[in-house]
Motif scaffolding. Sequence first.
Motif, PDB file in Angstrom:
ATOM      1  N   ARG A 118       0.793  -1.240   0.000  1.00 23.97           N
ATOM      2  CA  ARG A 118       0.000   0.000   0.000  1.00 23.97           C
ATOM      3  C   ARG A 118       0.819   1.281   0.000  1.00 23.97           C
ATOM      4  NH1 ARG A 118      -3.509   0.181   5.386  1.00 23.97           N
ATOM      5  NH2 ARG A 118      -1.397  -0.001   6.228  1.00 23.97           N
ATOM      6  N   GLY A 119       1.831   1.359   0.862  1.00 25.38           N
ATOM      7  CA  GLY A 119       2.738   2.501   0.821  1.00 25.38           C
ATOM      8  C   GLY A 119       2.271   3.747   1.541  1.00 25.38           C
ATOM      9  N   SER A 120       1.413   3.600   2.558  1.00 26.47           N
ATOM     10  CA  SER A 120       0.965   4.827   3.243  1.00 26.47           C
ATOM     11  C   SER A 120       2.092   5.441   4.079  1.00 26.47           C
ATOM     12  CB  SER A 120      -0.265   4.564   4.116  1.00 26.47           C
ATOM     13  OG  SER A 120       0.061   3.795   5.246  1.00 26.47           O
ATOM     14  N   ASN A 121       2.964   4.611   4.657  1.00 25.90           N
ATOM     15  CA  ASN A 121       4.126   5.180   5.366  1.00 25.90           C
ATOM     16  C   ASN A 121       5.090   5.839   4.384  1.00 25.90           C
ATOM     17  OD1 ASN A 121       4.343   4.733   8.418  1.00 25.90           O
ATOM     18  ND2 ASN A 121       3.488   2.797   7.689  1.00 25.90           N
ATOM     19  N   LEU A 122       5.267   5.204   3.219  1.00 23.01           N
ATOM     20  CA  LEU A 122       6.092   5.833   2.179  1.00 23.01           C
ATOM     21  C   LEU A 122       5.531   7.209   1.832  1.00 23.01           C
ATOM     22  CD1 LEU A 122       8.204   5.843  -0.152  1.00 23.01           C
ATOM     23  CD2 LEU A 122       6.419   4.769  -1.560  1.00 23.01           C
ATOM     24  N   GLN A 123       4.210   7.283   1.676  1.00 21.84           N
ATOM     25  CA  GLN A 123       3.586   8.559   1.324  1.00 21.84           C
ATOM     26  C   GLN A 123       3.843   9.600   2.418  1.00 21.84           C
ATOM     27  OE1 GLN A 123      -0.504   8.240   0.167  1.00 21.84           O
ATOM     28  NE2 GLN A 123      -0.576  10.369  -0.467  1.00 21.84           N
ATOM     29  N   ALA A 124       3.715   9.174   3.680  1.00 13.01           N
ATOM     30  CA  ALA A 124       3.964  10.116   4.783  1.00 13.01           C
ATOM     31  C   ALA A 124       5.408  10.614   4.746  1.00 13.01           C
ATOM     32  CB  ALA A 124       3.660   9.436   6.117  1.00 13.01           C
ATOM     33  N   ILE A 125       6.331   9.715   4.427  1.00 20.09           N
ATOM     34  CA  ILE A 125       7.749  10.104   4.327  1.00 20.09           C
ATOM     35  C   ILE A 125       7.946  11.094   3.181  1.00 20.09           C
ATOM     36  CG2 ILE A 125      10.046   9.223   3.690  1.00 20.09           C
ATOM     37  CD1 ILE A 125       9.236   6.605   5.232  1.00 20.09           C
ATOM     38  N   LEU A 126       7.363  10.773   2.033  1.00 13.89           N
ATOM     39  CA  LEU A 126       7.574  11.620   0.846  1.00 13.89           C
ATOM     40  C   LEU A 126       6.922  12.989   1.004  1.00 13.89           C
ATOM     41  CD1 LEU A 126       7.149   8.966  -1.994  1.00 13.89           C
ATOM     42  CD2 LEU A 126       9.268  10.083  -1.253  1.00 13.89           C
ATOM     43  N   GLU A 127       5.850  13.059   1.785  1.00 19.07           N
ATOM     44  CA  GLU A 127       5.157  14.342   1.974  1.00 19.07           C
ATOM     45  C   GLU A 127       5.760  15.152   3.125  1.00 19.07           C
ATOM     46  OE1 GLU A 127       1.028  13.320   2.321  1.00 19.07           O
ATOM     47  OE2 GLU A 127       0.829  12.972   0.159  1.00 19.07           O
ATOM     48  N   SER A 128       6.713  14.580   3.833  1.00 23.07           N
ATOM     49  CA  SER A 128       7.371  15.288   4.939  1.00 23.07           C
ATOM     50  C   SER A 128       8.655  15.946   4.415  1.00 23.07           C
ATOM     51  CB  SER A 128       7.719  14.297   6.060  1.00 23.07           C
ATOM     52  OG  SER A 128       8.868  13.558   5.696  1.00 23.07           O
ATOM     53  N   PRO A 129       9.292  16.786   5.235  1.00 20.03           N
ATOM     54  CA  PRO A 129      10.573  17.376   4.797  1.00 20.03           C
ATOM     55  C   PRO A 129      11.623  16.319   4.441  1.00 20.03           C
ATOM     56  CG  PRO A 129       9.725  18.520   6.716  1.00 20.03           C
ATOM     57  CD  PRO A 129       8.836  17.334   6.514  1.00 20.03           C
ATOM     58  N   LEU A 130      11.478  15.113   5.011  1.00 18.12           N
ATOM     59  CA  LEU A 130      12.411  14.018   4.704  1.00 18.12           C
ATOM     60  C   LEU A 130      12.320  13.584   3.238  1.00 18.12           C
ATOM     61  CD1 LEU A 130      14.297  11.659   5.660  1.00 18.12           C
ATOM     62  CD2 LEU A 130      12.218  10.462   6.379  1.00 18.12           C
ATOM     63  N   GLY A 131      11.189  13.881   2.604  1.00 20.95           N
ATOM     64  CA  GLY A 131      10.946  13.398   1.242  1.00 20.95           C
ATOM     65  C   GLY A 131      12.078  13.706   0.283  1.00 20.95           C
ATOM     66  N   GLU A 132      12.664  14.885   0.436  1.00 14.84           N
ATOM     67  CA  GLU A 132      13.719  15.250  -0.524  1.00 14.84           C
ATOM     68  C   GLU A 132      14.991  14.419  -0.347  1.00 14.84           C
ATOM     69  OE1 GLU A 132      15.429  19.363   1.256  1.00 14.84           O
ATOM     70  OE2 GLU A 132      13.454  19.466   0.300  1.00 14.84           O
ATOM     71  N   GLN A 133      15.104  13.744   0.789  1.00 20.27           N
ATOM     72  CA  GLN A 133      16.284  12.901   1.003  1.00 20.27           C
ATOM     73  C   GLN A 133      16.086  11.459   0.520  1.00 20.27           C
ATOM     74  OE1 GLN A 133      18.861  13.543   4.458  1.00 20.27           O
ATOM     75  NE2 GLN A 133      17.174  14.733   5.340  1.00 20.27           N
ATOM     76  N   VAL A 134      14.877  11.148   0.024  1.00 21.12           N
ATOM     77  CA  VAL A 134      14.620   9.797  -0.488  1.00 21.12           C
ATOM     78  C   VAL A 134      15.234   9.686  -1.888  1.00 21.12           C
ATOM     79  CG1 VAL A 134      12.842   8.148  -1.200  1.00 21.12           C
ATOM     80  CG2 VAL A 134      12.525   9.510   0.887  1.00 21.12           C
ATOM     81  N   VAL A 135      16.185   8.758  -2.036  1.00 17.31           N
ATOM     82  CA  VAL A 135      16.883   8.642  -3.322  1.00 17.31           C
ATOM     83  C   VAL A 135      16.298   7.551  -4.208  1.00 17.31           C
ATOM     84  CG1 VAL A 135      19.043   9.652  -2.495  1.00 17.31           C
ATOM     85  CG2 VAL A 135      18.694   7.174  -2.290  1.00 17.31           C
ATOM     86  N   ALA A 136      15.532   6.627  -3.629  1.00 19.62           N
ATOM     87  CA  ALA A 136      14.897   5.583  -4.443  1.00 19.62           C
ATOM     88  C   ALA A 136      13.891   4.817  -3.597  1.00 19.62           C
ATOM     89  CB  ALA A 136      15.932   4.606  -4.990  1.00 19.62           C
ATOM     90  N   VAL A 137      12.942   4.186  -4.291  1.00 17.25           N
ATOM     91  CA  VAL A 137      11.951   3.307  -3.655  1.00 17.25           C
ATOM     92  C   VAL A 137      12.039   1.962  -4.350  1.00 17.25           C
ATOM     93  CG1 VAL A 137       9.490   2.927  -3.227  1.00 17.25           C
ATOM     94  CG2 VAL A 137      10.439   5.256  -3.084  1.00 17.25           C
ATOM     95  N   ILE A 138      12.158   0.899  -3.562  1.00 14.66           N
ATOM     96  CA  ILE A 138      12.288  -0.447  -4.126  1.00 14.66           C
ATOM     97  C   ILE A 138      11.157  -1.316  -3.584  1.00 14.66           C
ATOM     98  CG2 ILE A 138      13.783  -2.460  -4.400  1.00 14.66           C
ATOM     99  CD1 ILE A 138      16.177  -0.678  -3.710  1.00 14.66           C
TER     100      ILE A 138
END
Length: 186
Positions: A12-32
Amino acid sequence: MANGLVVLISGRGSNLQAILESPLGEQVVAVISDHPDAAGLAIARTHNKPVAVCCANTPTEVEEQLLQTLAQYQPALIALAGFMRILSPRFLAACCAPLVNIHPSLLPAFRGLNTHRRVLAAGEREHGCSIHWVTAELDGGAVIACEKLTVSNDDDEESLANRVLAIEHRLYPRILVQLLNNKKEQ
Ligand code: GRF
């Protein structure tokens, strides 16, 4: 140099979404993902993040694909967010960065699946979620942070799942930022 965060998902990826929508999102370099049809992959693409799918036939081959893909990104930290796979000691020893997981219980209680149902069946008054280092033992690594809620008489499995998930979405980005900042200072 190791940099940023890779997020591993299976669904589902709801935690991923929360991460990407937070200031941390810009530090995400890839999703696997280990599933090609994981809904979270569309969320990653919406945020213009590189995605990869590692879904070979055997667990050993999947781990090999994961190691190769992770090595391309050289992250400082890897966050499991609904990644439904137990990683082998061999994988963990070879992995290029430490791994963190979020689990919907107050660890060490209620490791594994169906935590909300088991919490209700046990008559627990406290429940919540935990963030922990990943080891080869299922949900068994050292706990980094947790947040509690009080189980109410009106709670059923669905309401409890929703309440815990809302906490996860706040807690996980906040703790991951701290862990990444600590790594930068090392
Ligand atoms: C979350 O409850 C998390 O704690 C557990 O798996 C679930 C993933 O949900 N590890 P989502 O894919 O982030 O929506």
